[in-house]
Design a protein around this motif. Structure first.
Motif, PDB file in Angstrom:
ATOM      1  N   PRO A  69       0.825  -1.214   0.000  1.00  0.00           N
ATOM      2  CA  PRO A  69       0.000   0.000   0.000  1.00  0.00           C
ATOM      3  C   PRO A  69       0.860   1.266   0.000  1.00  0.00           C
ATOM      4  O   PRO A  69       1.793   1.391   0.781  1.00  0.00           O
ATOM      5  CB  PRO A  69      -0.797  -0.119   1.301  1.00  0.00           C
ATOM      6  N   GLY A  70       0.557   2.169  -0.909  1.00  0.00           N
ATOM      7  CA  GLY A  70       1.326   3.400  -1.053  1.00  0.00           C
ATOM      8  C   GLY A  70       0.677   4.244  -2.126  1.00  0.00           C
ATOM      9  O   GLY A  70      -0.498   4.039  -2.453  1.00  0.00           O
ATOM     10  N   VAL A  71       1.456   5.152  -2.687  1.00  0.00           N
ATOM     11  CA  VAL A  71       0.881   6.075  -3.658  1.00  0.00           C
ATOM     12  C   VAL A  71       0.267   5.316  -4.845  1.00  0.00           C
ATOM     13  O   VAL A  71      -0.846   5.610  -5.274  1.00  0.00           O
ATOM     14  CB  VAL A  71       1.947   7.075  -4.146  1.00  0.00           C
ATOM     15  N   TYR A  72       0.993   4.297  -5.352  1.00  0.00           N
ATOM     16  CA  TYR A  72       0.448   3.580  -6.514  1.00  0.00           C
ATOM     17  C   TYR A  72      -0.871   2.884  -6.185  1.00  0.00           C
ATOM     18  O   TYR A  72      -1.869   3.029  -6.889  1.00  0.00           O
ATOM     19  CB  TYR A  72       1.454   2.561  -7.064  1.00  0.00           C
ATOM     20  N   THR A  73      -0.882   2.122  -5.086  1.00  0.00           N
ATOM     21  CA  THR A  73      -2.111   1.373  -4.786  1.00  0.00           C
ATOM     22  C   THR A  73      -3.265   2.342  -4.508  1.00  0.00           C
ATOM     23  O   THR A  73      -4.404   2.072  -4.887  1.00  0.00           O
ATOM     24  CB  THR A  73      -1.936   0.421  -3.587  1.00  0.00           C
ATOM     25  N   LYS A  74      -2.955   3.473  -3.879  1.00  0.00           N
ATOM     26  CA  LYS A  74      -4.033   4.426  -3.600  1.00  0.00           C
ATOM     27  C   LYS A  74      -4.634   4.963  -4.896  1.00  0.00           C
ATOM     28  O   LYS A  74      -5.809   5.335  -4.932  1.00  0.00           O
ATOM     29  CB  LYS A  74      -3.515   5.576  -2.740  1.00  0.00           C
ATOM     30  N   SER A  75      -3.807   5.003  -5.959  1.00  0.00           N
ATOM     31  CA  SER A  75      -4.326   5.524  -7.217  1.00  0.00           C
ATOM     32  C   SER A  75      -5.236   4.519  -7.919  1.00  0.00           C
ATOM     33  O   SER A  75      -5.971   4.886  -8.828  1.00  0.00           O
ATOM     34  CB  SER A  75      -3.165   5.937  -8.135  1.00  0.00           C
ATOM     35  N   ILE A  76      -5.195   3.239  -7.529  1.00  0.00           N
ATOM     36  CA  ILE A  76      -6.062   2.253  -8.193  1.00  0.00           C
ATOM     37  C   ILE A  76      -7.132   1.703  -7.260  1.00  0.00           C
ATOM     38  O   ILE A  76      -7.899   0.825  -7.635  1.00  0.00           O
ATOM     39  CB  ILE A  76      -5.246   1.076  -8.778  1.00  0.00           C
ATOM     40  N   VAL A  77      -7.166   2.211  -6.028  1.00  0.00           N
ATOM     41  CA  VAL A  77      -8.166   1.746  -5.065  1.00  0.00           C
ATOM     42  C   VAL A  77      -9.221   2.830  -4.857  1.00  0.00           C
ATOM     43  O   VAL A  77      -8.887   3.997  -4.674  1.00  0.00           O
ATOM     44  CB  VAL A  77      -7.505   1.406  -3.708  1.00  0.00           C
ATOM     45  N   SER A  78     -10.464   2.442  -4.924  1.00  0.00           N
ATOM     46  CA  SER A  78     -11.556   3.373  -4.645  1.00  0.00           C
ATOM     47  C   SER A  78     -12.225   2.933  -3.346  1.00  0.00           C
ATOM     48  O   SER A  78     -12.750   1.831  -3.261  1.00  0.00           O
ATOM     49  CB  SER A  78     -12.558   3.341  -5.807  1.00  0.00           C
ATOM     50  N   TYR A  79     -12.188   3.803  -2.360  1.00  0.00           N
ATOM     51  CA  TYR A  79     -12.534   3.399  -0.988  1.00  0.00           C
ATOM     52  C   TYR A  79     -13.765   4.136  -0.487  1.00  0.00           C
ATOM     53  O   TYR A  79     -13.834   5.359  -0.559  1.00  0.00           O
ATOM     54  CB  TYR A  79     -11.324   3.689  -0.095  1.00  0.00           C
ATOM     55  N   LEU A  80     -14.722   3.389  -0.002  1.00  0.00           N
ATOM     56  CA  LEU A  80     -15.909   3.968   0.629  1.00  0.00           C
ATOM     57  C   LEU A  80     -15.839   3.683   2.121  1.00  0.00           C
ATOM     58  O   LEU A  80     -16.071   2.556   2.545  1.00  0.00           O
ATOM     59  CB  LEU A  80     -17.182   3.352   0.033  1.00  0.00           C
ATOM     60  N   PRO A  81     -15.498   4.691   2.935  1.00  0.00           N
ATOM     61  CA  PRO A  81     -15.377   4.441   4.378  1.00  0.00           C
ATOM     62  C   PRO A  81     -16.752   4.262   5.026  1.00  0.00           C
ATOM     63  O   PRO A  81     -17.778   4.538   4.393  1.00  0.00           O
ATOM     64  CB  PRO A  81     -14.689   5.696   4.905  1.00  0.00           C
ATOM     65  N   ASP A  82     -16.730   3.852   6.277  1.00  0.00           N
ATOM     66  CA  ASP A  82     -17.996   3.632   6.984  1.00  0.00           C
ATOM     67  C   ASP A  82     -18.456   4.916   7.659  1.00  0.00           C
ATOM     68  O   ASP A  82     -19.176   4.882   8.633  1.00  0.00           O
ATOM     69  CB  ASP A  82     -17.843   2.505   8.004  1.00  0.00           C
ATOM     70  N   ARG A  83     -17.996   6.059   7.175  1.00  0.00           N
ATOM     71  CA  ARG A  83     -18.371   7.345   7.757  1.00  0.00           C
ATOM     72  C   ARG A  83     -18.280   8.423   6.688  1.00  0.00           C
ATOM     73  O   ARG A  83     -17.775   8.196   5.615  1.00  0.00           O
ATOM     74  CB  ARG A  83     -17.448   7.694   8.901  1.00  0.00           C
ATOM     75  N   MET A  84     -18.763   9.629   7.050  1.00  0.00           N
ATOM     76  CA  MET A  84     -18.681  10.756   6.125  1.00  0.00           C
ATOM     77  C   MET A  84     -17.291  11.374   6.200  1.00  0.00           C
ATOM     78  O   MET A  84     -16.768  11.568   7.286  1.00  0.00           O
ATOM     79  CB  MET A  84     -19.674  11.842   6.531  1.00  0.00           C
ATOM     80  N   TYR A  85     -16.728  11.724   5.077  1.00  0.00           N
ATOM     81  CA  TYR A  85     -15.413  12.359   5.131  1.00  0.00           C
ATOM     82  C   TYR A  85     -15.399  13.755   4.523  1.00  0.00           C
ATOM     83  O   TYR A  85     -14.362  14.257   4.126  1.00  0.00           O
ATOM     84  CB  TYR A  85     -14.345  11.483   4.481  1.00  0.00           C
ATOM     85  N   PHE A  86     -16.552  14.378   4.466  1.00  0.00           N
ATOM     86  CA  PHE A  86     -16.601  15.664   3.784  1.00  0.00           C
ATOM     87  C   PHE A  86     -16.211  16.819   4.693  1.00  0.00           C
ATOM     88  O   PHE A  86     -16.506  16.819   5.873  1.00  0.00           O
ATOM     89  CB  PHE A  86     -18.012  15.951   3.293  1.00  0.00           C
ATOM     90  N   ALA A  87     -15.600  17.834   4.083  1.00  0.00           N
ATOM     91  CA  ALA A  87     -15.425  19.104   4.774  1.00  0.00           C
ATOM     92  C   ALA A  87     -16.683  19.930   4.536  1.00  0.00           C
ATOM     93  O   ALA A  87     -17.326  19.809   3.501  1.00  0.00           O
ATOM     94  CB  ALA A  87     -14.198  19.826   4.233  1.00  0.00           C
ATOM     95  N   ASP A  88     -17.008  20.745   5.523  1.00  0.00           N
ATOM     96  CA  ASP A  88     -18.266  21.493   5.466  1.00  0.00           C
ATOM     97  C   ASP A  88     -18.371  22.445   4.280  1.00  0.00           C
ATOM     98  O   ASP A  88     -19.442  22.675   3.753  1.00  0.00           O
ATOM     99  CB  ASP A  88     -18.435  22.313   6.751  1.00  0.00           C
ATOM    100  N   TRP A  89     -17.242  23.016   3.901  1.00  0.00           N
ATOM    101  CA  TRP A  89     -17.306  24.098   2.929  1.00  0.00           C
ATOM    102  C   TRP A  89     -17.610  23.618   1.520  1.00  0.00           C
ATOM    103  O   TRP A  89     -17.916  24.404   0.637  1.00  0.00           O
ATOM    104  CB  TRP A  89     -16.005  24.890   2.928  1.00  0.00           C
ATOM    105  N   MET A  90     -17.541  22.302   1.298  1.00  0.00           N
ATOM    106  CA  MET A  90     -17.579  21.813  -0.076  1.00  0.00           C
ATOM    107  C   MET A  90     -18.978  21.617  -0.634  1.00  0.00           C
ATOM    108  O   MET A  90     -19.930  21.374   0.091  1.00  0.00           O
ATOM    109  CB  MET A  90     -16.847  20.489  -0.152  1.00  0.00           C
ATOM    110  N   LYS A  91     -19.046  21.717  -1.953  1.00  0.00           N
ATOM    111  CA  LYS A  91     -20.204  21.256  -2.689  1.00  0.00           C
ATOM    112  C   LYS A  91     -19.816  19.929  -3.332  1.00  0.00           C
ATOM    113  O   LYS A  91     -18.632  19.621  -3.437  1.00  0.00           O
ATOM    114  CB  LYS A  91     -20.560  22.236  -3.804  1.00  0.00           C
TER     115      LYS A  91
END
Lengths: 241, 267, 121
Positions: A69-91
């Motif tokens: 796991p590292g930069v390469y694997t992160k670029s090919i992995v799409s991850y849905l966590p069990d929580r919200m990860y949004f910042a408030d300011w975003m659309k």
């Protein structure tokens, strides 16, 4: 391209003294939809977090497409966590910008189309969205990528049956055919028919790894029924947390 | 990748600062034409006094708010943005931990420096001194005298600027490192962060005291003390401060990235 | 026709049986193009690999043929379809007879019952 997409060897993880994974050996191929099943606290989330690079194993090795796991694997992995990860300011569209910037496999048009079919207005501020809508946005972000590995942590927990069908349908119709979907859940009966194979975890160990149809053929019962049987005694054992 | 990270870090704070910075300047301008315009014409009615006090109060409040908000942002953007639930997004992006930290650090430095510039500019805007007043003072005389006594004065100024920049970096990275350490405390990460921060500060205090005592003793012991060129002495002190801050900043920075890489434990 | 999947048997078998029924019942006529795997899978709410396996079984049974350009079609060989249909009918009949025999009915009773059903039903 490595032969197997995911390869774990003797994988262990402990939080302080408390073991979460104990010597997991697991190999998963490409183009599969795999259910990661187990009661709460069996190590599902820990395994997924290790695969997406959020946690380092205490012992053992893990590779995704042949690489740690590292930069390469992160670029090919799409991850849905069990929580919200949004910042408030975003659309939602800000998040699309962000994903388009960082992930070469993100399909913005597809994300917009999915929003439309899910009834989400991507120009709305995340802060003003309902919990269900936020979950949809997160699902859109994850499924609008043409990833090699989709890691979905409890994607159907806490939603009503209609939404559950909808989510499963979204996953089925949008995942990359040469990619693998690994999704964790403890609600098996709802999703059994979309799975190729299942991995049962208990106390951080893999206790079963087989295809759904093999299980049905050999046991003459559904995976759900088998799961209930295998884990029925668990609450009685107690004391192992 | 660093550029893209910076883009989002700046966007995350832009709304607040696009309001704060202009507000400070506008209030300063208002004060120039209200309070300071009346300074020579002695007015002594109650209403004018109240408005004066109020305007000064608002101005000070805006400046204080600007720096407190900046400090809070620096802490919050790291705590929530990397170690909180937003961390699930940021730490799974295909970037390296040092890029995440560097982006936050650059963003923090820019916020601090621009805020300081805005504060300075607002003072300049506020007080209606005409350019002529300044020119009337004979700077050239002063300058010549200064150059005579202290030929490397400009160099020292540059060194002091560098020193405060490095010092700021060290202070910010100390905050980051404390929060990263706090992340290791499991359920008590907030308390862990505070304890780490206080702990590091105390260790540094003791270290500084010891080092300065040792230095002054050795200086007293040596016969050079009184022969030493005072300019050289200032340069030496400044460089000592620069290098020690840089060393600390490096320790804090790499400590933070090490924890993010190997010991990350999001709730 | 809705997809009905029960819990105790492999899903691909159930899918291939139901596809077979669709073909012999004429829902997919001889020579017709079958929907794409993904489409069928999404419709049934199952994994595409599972649907693929069910369709492969249809090809094994001679009910479907794969064409490199046109995709997967129902066979044009009506005789094959008829044979499968016949076999299904016999299977259903056998099951019926065995179930009704369990109730103590003789062959004559059954015939009388069928006649009666036809007149009243």
């Amino acid at each position: 391209m490595a032969d197997s997409l995911i390869c774990c060897r003797g994988l262990s993880k402990a939080y302080g003294q408390r073991p979460a994974l104990q010597g997991v050996d697991l190999e998963l191929g490409r183009g599969r939809i795999v259910g990661l099943l187990g009661p709460n606290g069996s190590g599902k989330t820990t395994l997924i977090k290790i695969l997406c690079g959020l946690l380092r194993p205490t012992q053992g090795t893990v590779t995704v497409d042949g690489q740690a796991p590292g930069v390469y694997t992160k670029s090919i992995v799409s991850y849905l966590p069990d929580r919200m990860y949004f910042a408030d300011w975003m659309k939602a569209t800000d998040l699309f910008d962000l994903f388009a910037d960082f992930y070469a496999d993100f399909d913005r048009q597809k994300a917009m189309d999915m929003c439309r079919s899910l009834g989400v207005n991507p120009a709305d501020r995340i802060k003003t969205m309902s919990k269900g809508t936020k979950e949809k946005v997160q699902l859109v972000l994850v499924m609008a990528r043409k990833a090699q590995l989709y890691l979905l942590d409890e994607p159907i927990a806490g939603v009503d049956p209609a939404a559950r069908d909808f989510i499963m349908n979204t996953i089925l119709t949008n995942y990359n055919e040469t990619g693998t979907v690994l999704l964790s859940t403890h609600l098996i009966s709802d999703i059994e028919r979309v799975l190729d194979e299942v991995v049962f975890l208990q106390y951080g160990r893999v206790i079963l790894h087989n295809s759904v149809d093999n299980i049905r053929e050999q046991e003459g019962k559904s995976v759900d029924a088998l799961f209930r049987e295998m884990f029925r005694a668990v609450p009685m054992e107690g004391g192992r947390f | 990748m660093l550029g893209k990270l910076l883009k989002y870090d700046f966007r995350s704070v832009s709304r607040e600062y696009m309001l704060l910075w202009p507000a400070a300047l506008v209030i300063a301008l208002v004060m120039r034409f209200t309070i300071f315009a009346r300074l020579d014409t002695v007015e002594d009615n109650l209403l004018a006094n109240i408005t004066n006090v109020l305007t000064v109060f608002i101005y000070v409040a805006v400046l204080v708010a600007m720096f407190i908000i900046t400090l809070l942002f620096i802490i919050q953007r790291f705590y929530k943005g990397i170690l909180g639930s937003e961390g699930y997004l940021m730490n799974t992006l295909p970037v390296r931990p040092w890029q995440l930290v560097t982006s936050k650090l650059i963003c923090a430095m820019v916020l601090l420096l621009v805020s300081m510039a805005v504060a300075g500019l607002s003072v300049f805007l506020m007080i209606p001194i005409s350019l002529q007043d300044i020119i009337q003072v004979d700077f050239s005389m002063l300058w010549d005298r200064l150059m005579e006594v202290f030929p490397s004065f400009l160099l020292l100024v540059a060194e002091l600027v560098l020193c405060s920049l490095v010092g700021m970096v060290a202070s910010i990275t100390q905050l980051y490192f404390s929060m990263a350490l706090g992340n290791l405390f499991g359920k008590n990460r907030l308390i862990g962060s505070i304890v780490s921060y206080v702990g590091i500060s105390m260790v540094l205090n003791v270290l500084y005291t010891v080092v300065s005592m040792v230095l002054s003793f050795s200086a007293i012991g040596s016969q050079y003390r009184w022969d030493l060129d005072p300019a050289l002495f200032f340069h030496a002190i400044t460089w000592f401060a620069i290098l020690s801050s840089a060393a600390l900043a490096a320790i804090f920075f790499f400590g933070t990235t090490y924890i993010l890489k190997n010991r990350l434990n999001l709730e | 026709m809705e997809w009905k999947l029960t819990d105790n048997r492999p899903i691909w078998m159930q899918l291939s049986e139901q596809l077979t029924r669709r073909i012999v019942a004429g829902q997919y006529p001889p020579g017709a193009k079958l929907p794409a795997v993904r489409e069928l899978a999404a419709d049934a709410g199952v994994n595409p690999n599972t649907m693929q396996r069910a369709l492969a079984q249809l090809e094994n049974d001679g009910l479907a043929v794969s064409n490199r350009t046109a995709g997967r079609m129902v066979t044009e060989d009506a005789a094959v379809i008829e044979a499968v249909r016949r076999e299904l009918a016999r299977k259903i009949t056998k099951e019926f007879l065995s179930a009704i025999a369990d109730l103590g009915y003789t062959r004559e009773d059954v015939l009388a019952l069928l006649k009666e059903e036809e007149e009243h039903g």
